[in-house]
Design an enzyme around this catalytic site. Structure first.
Site, PDB file in Angstrom:
ATOM      1  N   SER A  97      31.448  40.895  25.303  1.00 23.45           N
ATOM      2  CA  SER A  97      30.788  42.199  25.281  1.00 23.45           C
ATOM      3  C   SER A  97      31.842  43.281  25.163  1.00 23.45           C
ATOM      4  O   SER A  97      33.001  43.080  25.554  1.00 23.45           O
ATOM      5  CB  SER A  97      29.965  42.415  26.557  1.00 23.45           C
ATOM      6  N   TYR A 108      28.859  43.060  36.099  1.00 22.93           N
ATOM      7  CA  TYR A 108      28.783  42.589  34.721  1.00 22.93           C
ATOM      8  C   TYR A 108      30.104  42.851  33.994  1.00 22.93           C
ATOM      9  O   TYR A 108      30.673  41.948  33.363  1.00 22.93           O
ATOM     10  CB  TYR A 108      27.629  43.283  34.005  1.00 22.93           C
TER      11      TYR A 108
END
Length: 311
Positions: A178, A191
């Site tokens: 990501s 995250y």
């Protein structure tokens, strides 16, 4: 032969379009030939991105090993792939149950994956879990669960197949990570931390295994969106304009099909690093490196405005 000046530009456009078409056709042909007979493992194959990757590699003649947490969904994906393909040109995928939240099962999963064909040519680590919440609201148990799925799971699986790749002196490991493995934004502490950890692990791994002919790639993308984001209601309180724009760009994702194509191209061209993001997140990455204080100030202002809007 003389060509009128007014016709030069349209002619150039036609020629450029033709060259671009031929280029894409050559790439499409090469994509199929390069992955044919390759053993390709895809984690979380039942997700939007996983299934999109499975379709591309299956059509290219790869020997797929599809991993997921739901046997029913894996079987459904199996049926959709085999029902639409020519059995003379493709291989029937093999299915393996894999749940990164159960780290105790990883040794057995690695053994099962290797038993399918005896080796792995391409490992695509696609599994991920997201979380948006203030730091003080996240329990340690949830922190650990996110780290298991986003970091320990992919790294353990990569370690498991690595010895066979080293012995064969070939292989390709891909981490679908990501943009937040490089750029942390508020309310995504767990995250972002797990993605930063995964990015660092696979960056280190890349250097360590290069001498064995093994390629390690990382795909840094904005969030994967299977559909268009919902429109913002007019009554919603406005944040700091710049912070809100950065936030919207960071959360405006890419489609599974576009990302799947990038992964196939990363395999074919042996690309080590792919950043698939809009201009604003890319600029934010440079700000993080060159002018961190400016980026921190913008993000902090956005947090303050959102808190005031909720009061």
């Amino acid at each position: 032969m003389w060509v009128p000046s007014s016709a030069v530009l349209p002619l150039l456009i036609v020629v450029a379009a033709g060259v671009y078409y031929i280029y894409n056709e050559v790439l499409r042909f090469m994509s199929k030939s390069l992955v044919r007979n390759k053993v390709v493992v895809i984690t979380d194959a039942v997700s939007g991105l996983g299934s999109a990757c499975a379709q591309l590699f299956h059509k290219g003649g790869a020997r797929l090993i599809l991993c997921g947490t739901s046997w029913d969904k894996l079987e459904s994906l199996f049926e959709s792939l085999t029902s639409e393909s020519d059995p003379k040109e493709t291989f029937s995928p093999k299915l393996v149950l894999l749940d990164f939240s159960d780290m105790d099962s990883m040794e057995d999963v690695v053994a099962e994956v290797l038993e399918c064909y005896g080796c792995v040519d391409v490992l695509i680590c696609n599994s991920s879990v997201k979380l948006k919440a203030p730091v003080q609201n996240i329990s340690l148990e949830l922190d650990r669960n996110i780290m298991d799925i986003n970091y320990f799971g992919p790294s353990s699986l990569a370690k498991g197949v690595l010895p066979s790749m080293i012995s064969r002196r070939t292989g390709h490991i891909i981490l679908v990570n990501s943009i937040q493995g490089r750029l942390a934004v508020p309310f995504r502490s767990s995250y972002a931390a797990s993605k930063h950890a995964a990015q660092a692990f696979f960056d280190c791994l890349r250097s360590e295994v290069e001498e064995y002919g093994i390629i390690v790639s990382t795909i840094s993308h904005t969030f994967i969106n299977a559909s268009e984001p919902p429109p913002v209601e007019e009554s919603e309180p406005q944040q700091n304009a710049l912070a809100a724009y950065i936030s919207s760009q960071l959360t405006h994702g890419v489609s599974p099909s576009v990302l799947a194509n990038e992964i196939v191209q990363a395999v074919n061209r042996k690309r080590r690093e792919v950043v698939l993001a809009h201009p604003i997140p890319r600029v934010a990455l440079y700000l993080r490196s060159l002018f961190p204080a400016s980026l921190f100030a913008v993000l902090s202002a956005g947090v303050k405005d959102s808190v005031l809007a909720e009061m």
